[in-house]
Design a protein around this motif. Structure first.
Motif, PDB file in Angstrom:
ATOM      1  N   MET A 252     -20.591  66.245  77.505  1.00 30.66           N
ATOM      2  CA  MET A 252     -19.235  66.462  78.006  1.00 30.66           C
ATOM      3  C   MET A 252     -18.739  65.208  78.714  1.00 30.66           C
ATOM      4  O   MET A 252     -19.518  64.461  79.309  1.00 30.66           O
ATOM      5  CB  MET A 252     -19.180  67.664  78.959  1.00 30.66           C
ATOM      6  N   GLU A 253     -17.463  64.961  78.588  1.00 29.86           N
ATOM      7  CA  GLU A 253     -16.809  63.860  79.296  1.00 29.86           C
ATOM      8  C   GLU A 253     -16.447  64.347  80.694  1.00 29.86           C
ATOM      9  O   GLU A 253     -15.798  65.386  80.838  1.00 29.86           O
ATOM     10  CB  GLU A 253     -15.548  63.425  78.560  1.00 29.86           C
ATOM     11  N   ARG A 254     -16.885  63.603  81.704  1.00 25.82           N
ATOM     12  CA  ARG A 254     -16.564  63.979  83.083  1.00 25.82           C
ATOM     13  C   ARG A 254     -16.136  62.746  83.879  1.00 25.82           C
ATOM     14  O   ARG A 254     -16.857  62.274  84.763  1.00 25.82           O
ATOM     15  CB  ARG A 254     -17.759  64.653  83.747  1.00 25.82           C
ATOM     16  N   PRO A 255     -14.965  62.177  83.567  1.00 26.30           N
ATOM     17  CA  PRO A 255     -14.516  60.974  84.267  1.00 26.30           C
ATOM     18  C   PRO A 255     -14.391  61.155  85.769  1.00 26.30           C
ATOM     19  O   PRO A 255     -14.584  60.214  86.536  1.00 26.30           O
ATOM     20  CB  PRO A 255     -13.155  60.673  83.621  1.00 26.30           C
ATOM     21  N   GLU A 256     -14.093  62.384  86.197  1.00 27.85           N
ATOM     22  CA  GLU A 256     -13.963  62.618  87.633  1.00 27.85           C
ATOM     23  C   GLU A 256     -15.308  62.536  88.342  1.00 27.85           C
ATOM     24  O   GLU A 256     -15.376  62.381  89.563  1.00 27.85           O
ATOM     25  CB  GLU A 256     -13.323  63.993  87.890  1.00 27.85           C
ATOM     26  N   LEU A 257     -16.390  62.617  87.559  1.00 25.95           N
ATOM     27  CA  LEU A 257     -17.730  62.495  88.129  1.00 25.95           C
ATOM     28  C   LEU A 257     -18.337  61.117  87.861  1.00 25.95           C
ATOM     29  O   LEU A 257     -19.510  60.891  88.129  1.00 25.95           O
ATOM     30  CB  LEU A 257     -18.655  63.573  87.551  1.00 25.95           C
ATOM     31  N   GLY A 258     -17.534  60.226  87.310  1.00 27.70           N
ATOM     32  CA  GLY A 258     -18.012  58.859  87.098  1.00 27.70           C
ATOM     33  C   GLY A 258     -18.510  58.564  85.710  1.00 27.70           C
ATOM     34  O   GLY A 258     -19.205  57.560  85.508  1.00 27.70           O
ATOM     35  N   GLY A 259     -18.173  59.366  84.693  1.00 29.94           N
ATOM     36  CA  GLY A 259     -18.609  59.030  83.341  1.00 29.94           C
ATOM     37  C   GLY A 259     -18.783  60.227  82.440  1.00 29.94           C
ATOM     38  O   GLY A 259     -17.971  61.147  82.442  1.00 29.94           O
ATOM     39  N   TYR A 260     -19.873  60.239  81.658  1.00 27.08           N
ATOM     40  CA  TYR A 260     -20.155  61.347  80.766  1.00 27.08           C
ATOM     41  C   TYR A 260     -21.549  61.909  81.044  1.00 27.08           C
ATOM     42  O   TYR A 260     -22.373  61.282  81.718  1.00 27.08           O
ATOM     43  CB  TYR A 260     -20.022  60.939  79.290  1.00 27.08           C
ATOM     44  N   PHE A 261     -21.801  63.090  80.515  1.00 28.07           N
ATOM     45  CA  PHE A 261     -23.029  63.838  80.769  1.00 28.07           C
ATOM     46  C   PHE A 261     -23.627  64.232  79.429  1.00 28.07           C
ATOM     47  O   PHE A 261     -22.924  64.772  78.564  1.00 28.07           O
ATOM     48  CB  PHE A 261     -22.680  65.080  81.600  1.00 28.07           C
ATOM     49  N   ALA A 262     -24.924  63.958  79.220  1.00 27.22           N
ATOM     50  CA  ALA A 262     -25.574  64.300  77.956  1.00 27.22           C
ATOM     51  C   ALA A 262     -26.940  64.920  78.229  1.00 27.22           C
ATOM     52  O   ALA A 262     -27.640  64.520  79.158  1.00 27.22           O
ATOM     53  CB  ALA A 262     -25.721  63.062  77.079  1.00 27.22           C
ATOM     54  N   ARG A 263     -27.312  65.888  77.390  1.00 25.76           N
ATOM     55  CA  ARG A 263     -28.616  66.561  77.491  1.00 25.76           C
ATOM     56  C   ARG A 263     -29.378  66.349  76.187  1.00 25.76           C
ATOM     57  O   ARG A 263     -28.826  66.516  75.091  1.00 25.76           O
ATOM     58  CB  ARG A 263     -28.440  68.060  77.717  1.00 25.76           C
ATOM     59  N   PHE A 264     -30.652  65.994  76.309  1.00 26.53           N
ATOM     60  CA  PHE A 264     -31.491  65.753  75.139  1.00 26.53           C
ATOM     61  C   PHE A 264     -32.784  66.549  75.241  1.00 26.53           C
ATOM     62  O   PHE A 264     -33.294  66.780  76.341  1.00 26.53           O
ATOM     63  CB  PHE A 264     -31.836  64.269  75.016  1.00 26.53           C
ATOM     64  N   ARG A 265     -33.310  66.906  74.068  1.00 24.97           N
ATOM     65  CA  ARG A 265     -34.587  67.602  73.991  1.00 24.97           C
ATOM     66  C   ARG A 265     -35.411  66.968  72.873  1.00 24.97           C
ATOM     67  O   ARG A 265     -34.904  66.770  71.759  1.00 24.97           O
ATOM     68  CB  ARG A 265     -34.355  69.075  73.701  1.00 24.97           C
ATOM     69  N   PRO A 266     -36.667  66.640  73.126  1.00 28.04           N
ATOM     70  CA  PRO A 266     -37.513  66.102  72.049  1.00 28.04           C
ATOM     71  C   PRO A 266     -37.735  67.147  70.964  1.00 28.04           C
ATOM     72  O   PRO A 266     -37.904  68.332  71.262  1.00 28.04           O
ATOM     73  CB  PRO A 266     -38.839  65.765  72.757  1.00 28.04           C
ATOM     74  N   VAL A 267     -37.744  66.712  69.712  1.00 30.57           N
ATOM     75  CA  VAL A 267     -38.005  67.610  68.591  1.00 30.57           C
ATOM     76  C   VAL A 267     -39.014  66.942  67.659  1.00 30.57           C
ATOM     77  O   VAL A 267     -39.026  65.723  67.496  1.00 30.57           O
ATOM     78  CB  VAL A 267     -36.715  67.954  67.813  1.00 30.57           C
ATOM     79  N   GLY A 268     -39.855  67.746  67.056  1.00 29.32           N
ATOM     80  CA  GLY A 268     -40.835  67.213  66.120  1.00 29.32           C
ATOM     81  C   GLY A 268     -41.838  66.294  66.798  1.00 29.32           C
ATOM     82  O   GLY A 268     -42.017  66.304  68.009  1.00 29.32           O
ATOM     83  N   LYS A 269     -42.466  65.463  65.987  1.00 33.37           N
ATOM     84  CA  LYS A 269     -43.445  64.517  66.494  1.00 33.37           C
ATOM     85  C   LYS A 269     -42.768  63.194  66.841  1.00 33.37           C
ATOM     86  O   LYS A 269     -41.814  62.778  66.184  1.00 33.37           O
ATOM     87  CB  LYS A 269     -44.544  64.271  65.454  1.00 33.37           C
ATOM     88  N   SER A 270     -43.297  62.538  67.838  1.00 32.36           N
ATOM     89  CA  SER A 270     -42.775  61.238  68.213  1.00 32.36           C
ATOM     90  C   SER A 270     -43.122  60.214  67.133  1.00 32.36           C
ATOM     91  O   SER A 270     -44.281  60.129  66.708  1.00 32.36           O
ATOM     92  CB  SER A 270     -43.377  60.798  69.553  1.00 32.36           C
ATOM     93  N   PRO A 271     -42.152  59.437  66.641  1.00 32.82           N
ATOM     94  CA  PRO A 271     -42.462  58.447  65.606  1.00 32.82           C
ATOM     95  C   PRO A 271     -43.363  57.340  66.141  1.00 32.82           C
ATOM     96  O   PRO A 271     -43.282  56.970  67.310  1.00 32.82           O
ATOM     97  CB  PRO A 271     -41.080  57.899  65.219  1.00 32.82           C
ATOM     98  N   LEU A 272     -44.231  56.827  65.284  1.00 36.13           N
ATOM     99  CA  LEU A 272     -45.069  55.700  65.668  1.00 36.13           C
ATOM    100  C   LEU A 272     -44.182  54.491  65.944  1.00 36.13           C
ATOM    101  O   LEU A 272     -43.100  54.351  65.350  1.00 36.13           O
ATOM    102  CB  LEU A 272     -46.062  55.389  64.554  1.00 36.13           C
ATOM    103  N   PRO A 273     -44.613  53.577  66.829  1.00 40.28           N
ATOM    104  CA  PRO A 273     -43.767  52.425  67.180  1.00 40.28           C
ATOM    105  C   PRO A 273     -43.252  51.655  65.970  1.00 40.28           C
ATOM    106  O   PRO A 273     -42.073  51.278  65.919  1.00 40.28           O
ATOM    107  CB  PRO A 273     -44.706  51.567  68.037  1.00 40.28           C
ATOM    108  N   GLY A 274     -44.117  51.444  64.978  1.00 35.02           N
ATOM    109  CA  GLY A 274     -43.707  50.678  63.809  1.00 35.02           C
ATOM    110  C   GLY A 274     -42.775  51.413  62.876  1.00 35.02           C
ATOM    111  O   GLY A 274     -42.203  50.804  61.966  1.00 35.02           O
ATOM    112  N   LYS A 275     -42.609  52.708  63.074  1.00 34.74           N
ATOM    113  CA  LYS A 275     -41.727  53.512  62.229  1.00 34.74           C
ATOM    114  C   LYS A 275     -40.343  53.719  62.852  1.00 34.74           C
ATOM    115  O   LYS A 275     -39.470  54.315  62.230  1.00 34.74           O
ATOM    116  CB  LYS A 275     -42.361  54.879  61.975  1.00 34.74           C
ATOM    117  N   ILE A 276     -40.161  53.243  64.073  1.00 34.90           N
ATOM    118  CA  ILE A 276     -38.868  53.404  64.751  1.00 34.90           C
ATOM    119  C   ILE A 276     -37.853  52.431  64.160  1.00 34.90           C
ATOM    120  O   ILE A 276     -38.116  51.222  64.067  1.00 34.90           O
ATOM    121  CB  ILE A 276     -39.013  53.162  66.258  1.00 34.90           C
ATOM    122  N   VAL A 277     -36.723  52.949  63.738  1.00 31.73           N
ATOM    123  CA  VAL A 277     -35.647  52.108  63.192  1.00 31.73           C
ATOM    124  C   VAL A 277     -34.636  51.844  64.302  1.00 31.73           C
ATOM    125  O   VAL A 277     -33.946  52.766  64.741  1.00 31.73           O
ATOM    126  CB  VAL A 277     -34.957  52.793  61.990  1.00 31.73           C
TER     127      VAL A 277
END
Length: 258
Positions: free
Chosen positions: A227-252
């Motif tokens: 959500m955009e919340r300029p009155e609070l100084g910017g925007y707000f985002a929520r994230f959740r990990p899904v699946g397996k973490s990619p190996l370092p060499g597989k990260i694009v």
């Protein structure tokens, strides 16, 4: 000694060989090593493919001004923070969120306040002791590793600091294991990462939402709220990990996104 002659000078053979070696080297331009200034512990991961804001200190705004906007109260409410939760405040600085998180989670909850600035950590420790915040712990982190305990946190807050993370892919990858898994043993449903930042150029201490979304997605996070919340100084985002973490060499790595 054999001598080579020309119209201009006479030099021994050994001197000519030395000159032949020296001239090309002197004329070469050194190729910058993009890994030269990176921590060795991050080299397995892709480097940031966008500018990184310089550290701006820990006083983003006065606490009185932020409270007048209701910033912390609104952010904690939007994050679904409740008594008894265990939370981390990354880039805690002077402790604006730390003390308010401690009050919200209560005596049955826990707050871990982390920063990479040793002086800030010392000042925050003094504040925690002075305010007798028995449910708060202090920890020194690293630029590429938050150094959080595994499977521990219901919410991890990154407030006005992500644009300063110099190794986003290493940092976010190493953040994942600390997020509390659901009781079924593998879905991560119980834990989230909360980001508050500003949509403006990196030089002005901000990051575009598109860039943020892309970098989190690259290491296996799913955006579950924004959500955009300029009155609070910017925007707000929520994230959740899904699946397996990619190996370092597989990260694009992400391109620069506006």
């Amino acid at each position: 000694m054999r001598i080579f002659k020309s119209d201009f000078f006479t030099l021994p053979l050994s001197a000519l060989i030395a000159l032949a070696i020296a001239v090309p080297v002197a004329g070469c331009k050194r190729i910058p090593d993009e890994d030269a200034n990176r921590p060795e512990t991050a080299l397995a991961y892709p480097p940031a493919s966008r500018p990184v804001s310089e550290l701006a200190g820990n006083a983003w705004s006065t606490e009185t001004a932020r409270d007048k906007r209701g910033e912390a109260e609104e952010i904690m409410k939007a994050a679904g923070l409740a008594p008894g939760m265990t939370v981390a405040d990354i880039g805690a600085g002077e402790g604006y969120y730390t003390v308010r998180l401690a009050e919200r989670v209560g005596e049955d909850g826990r707050v871990l306040a982390q920063d990479i600035d040793e002086d800030a950590i010392k000042r925050l420790a003094e504040r925690v002791a002075r305010d007798e915040l028995d449910n708060v712990s202090i920890k020194l982190g690293a630029p590429d590793d938050p150094r959080l305990p595994v499977d521990s946190f219901d919410r991890i807050f990154l407030v006005h600091m992500y644009h300063e993370v110099r190794e986003p892919y290493a940092f976010l990858s190493r953040l994942r294991p600390s997020i509390r898994r659901d009781q079924d043993g593998g879905s991560y449903d119980g834990g989230e990462v909360i980001v508050v930042d500003v949509d403006r150029p990196f030089a002005e201490h901000g990051i575009s939402p598109k860039q943020l979304f892309c970098e989190f997605e690259a290491v296996g996070y799913q955006l579950i709220g924004y959500m955009e919340r300029p009155e609070l100084g910017g925007y707000f985002a929520r994230f959740r990990p899904v699946g397996k973490s990619p190996l370092p060499g597989k990260i694009v790595p992400c391109e620069l996104l506006e």
